[in-house]
Design a protein around this motif. Sequence first.
Motif, short mmCIF file in Angstrom:
data_model
loop_
_atom_site.label_atom_id
_atom_site.label_comp_id
_atom_site.label_asym_id
_atom_site.label_seq_id
_atom_site.Cartn_x
_atom_site.Cartn_y
_atom_site.Cartn_z
N MET A 165 7.31 7.55 -10.58
CA MET A 165 6.29 7.40 -9.55
C MET A 165 6.00 8.79 -8.97
SD MET A 165 6.28 5.10 -6.09
CE MET A 165 5.65 3.64 -6.84
N THR A 166 4.74 9.08 -8.85
CA THR A 166 4.35 10.37 -8.29
C THR A 166 4.16 10.26 -6.78
OG1 THR A 166 1.99 9.96 -8.52
CG2 THR A 166 3.13 10.94 -10.42
N ARG A 167 4.05 11.42 -6.14
CA ARG A 167 3.81 11.45 -4.69
C ARG A 167 2.50 10.72 -4.36
NH1 ARG A 167 4.42 17.06 -1.93
NH2 ARG A 167 6.56 16.40 -2.11
N LYS A 168 1.48 10.97 -5.16
CA LYS A 168 0.17 10.34 -4.92
C LYS A 168 0.26 8.82 -5.05
CE LYS A 168 -4.58 10.27 -6.45
NZ LYS A 168 -5.55 10.73 -7.42
N GLU A 169 0.96 8.33 -6.05
CA GLU A 169 1.12 6.89 -6.23
C GLU A 169 1.83 6.25 -5.05
OE1 GLU A 169 1.33 6.62 -11.10
OE2 GLU A 169 3.16 6.91 -9.95
N LEU A 170 2.85 6.94 -4.55
CA LEU A 170 3.58 6.44 -3.38
C LEU A 170 2.68 6.39 -2.16
CD1 LEU A 170 6.24 5.50 -2.13
CD2 LEU A 170 6.77 7.89 -1.69
N LEU A 171 1.91 7.44 -1.92
CA LEU A 171 0.99 7.46 -0.78
C LEU A 171 -0.06 6.36 -0.92
CD1 LEU A 171 0.51 11.30 -0.37
CD2 LEU A 171 1.74 9.77 1.18
N GLU A 172 -0.55 6.14 -2.13
CA GLU A 172 -1.54 5.08 -2.35
C GLU A 172 -0.95 3.70 -2.06
OE1 GLU A 172 -2.75 5.96 -6.34
OE2 GLU A 172 -4.41 7.23 -5.66
N LYS A 173 0.32 3.52 -2.43
CA LYS A 173 1.00 2.25 -2.14
C LYS A 173 1.09 2.01 -0.64
CE LYS A 173 5.18 -0.34 -2.96
NZ LYS A 173 6.34 -0.54 -3.79
N TYR A 174 1.49 3.06 0.11
CA TYR A 174 1.58 2.93 1.55
C TYR A 174 0.19 2.74 2.18
CZ TYR A 174 6.53 4.01 1.62
OH TYR A 174 7.89 3.96 1.44
N TYR A 175 -0.81 3.39 1.61
CA TYR A 175 -2.18 3.21 2.09
C TYR A 175 -2.61 1.76 1.91
CZ TYR A 175 -7.25 3.44 2.26
OH TYR A 175 -8.57 3.20 2.57
N ASP A 176 -2.34 1.19 0.75
CA ASP A 176 -2.69 -0.22 0.50
C ASP A 176 -1.99 -1.15 1.49
OD1 ASP A 176 -4.35 0.51 -1.59
OD2 ASP A 176 -2.85 0.07 -3.14
N MET A 177 -0.73 -0.84 1.80
CA MET A 177 0.00 -1.66 2.75
C MET A 177 -0.62 -1.58 4.14
SD MET A 177 3.87 -0.78 1.39
CE MET A 177 4.66 -1.30 2.88
N GLU A 178 -1.01 -0.39 4.55
CA GLU A 178 -1.63 -0.23 5.87
C GLU A 178 -3.00 -0.90 5.92
OE1 GLU A 178 -0.37 0.59 8.67
OE2 GLU A 178 1.52 1.19 7.76
N MET A 179 -3.75 -0.82 4.83
CA MET A 179 -5.06 -1.48 4.81
C MET A 179 -4.89 -2.99 4.84
SD MET A 179 -7.33 0.69 5.26
CE MET A 179 -8.76 -0.35 5.03
N ASN A 180 -3.82 -3.51 4.27
CA ASN A 180 -3.53 -4.94 4.37
C ASN A 180 -3.25 -5.30 5.82
OD1 ASN A 180 -2.94 -7.60 3.20
ND2 ASN A 180 -0.88 -7.17 3.92
N ASN A 181 -2.52 -4.43 6.54
CA ASN A 181 -2.28 -4.67 7.97
C ASN A 181 -3.59 -4.66 8.74
OD1 ASN A 181 0.47 -4.86 7.61
ND2 ASN A 181 0.86 -2.73 8.11
N VAL A 182 -4.46 -3.70 8.43
CA VAL A 182 -5.77 -3.64 9.09
C VAL A 182 -6.51 -4.94 8.84
CG1 VAL A 182 -8.02 -2.49 9.13
CG2 VAL A 182 -5.94 -1.12 8.99
N PHE A 183 -6.50 -5.41 7.60
CA PHE A 183 -7.19 -6.66 7.27
C PHE A 183 -6.61 -7.83 8.06
CE2 PHE A 183 -7.61 -10.49 4.62
CZ PHE A 183 -8.99 -10.56 4.57
N CYS A 184 -5.30 -7.90 8.14
CA CYS A 184 -4.65 -9.02 8.85
C CYS A 184 -4.96 -9.00 10.35
CB CYS A 184 -3.14 -8.97 8.64
SG CYS A 184 -2.64 -9.39 6.96
N TYR A 185 -5.10 -7.83 10.93
CA TYR A 185 -5.38 -7.71 12.36
C TYR A 185 -6.87 -7.69 12.68
CZ TYR A 185 -0.45 -6.43 12.95
OH TYR A 185 0.92 -6.43 12.97
N SER A 186 -7.71 -7.74 11.65
CA SER A 186 -9.16 -7.66 11.87
C SER A 186 -9.76 -9.04 12.16
CB SER A 186 -9.86 -7.07 10.65
OG SER A 186 -9.51 -5.72 10.50
#
Length: 56
Positions: free
Chosen positions: A1-22
């Motif tokens: 796993m690259t640094r970029k892939e890890l950041l993208e995974k965390y980004y997806d998780m945060e966007m899921n949180n945004v969706f849940c709270y929207s």
Amino acid sequence: MTRKELLEKYYDMEMNNVFCYSANYLMDSPKKGYDHEWREARERADFLKELIGECE
């Protein structure tokens, strides 16, 4: 796993949180009572997006 892939995974998780709270599918406003959580998740997602951009 690259640094970029890890950041993208965390980004997806945060966007899921945004969706849940929207309040709607546009994710442009929080559900009633979730202002703080929605705002924090948006800030984290924005920051992660910047970091992903720096990896390219």
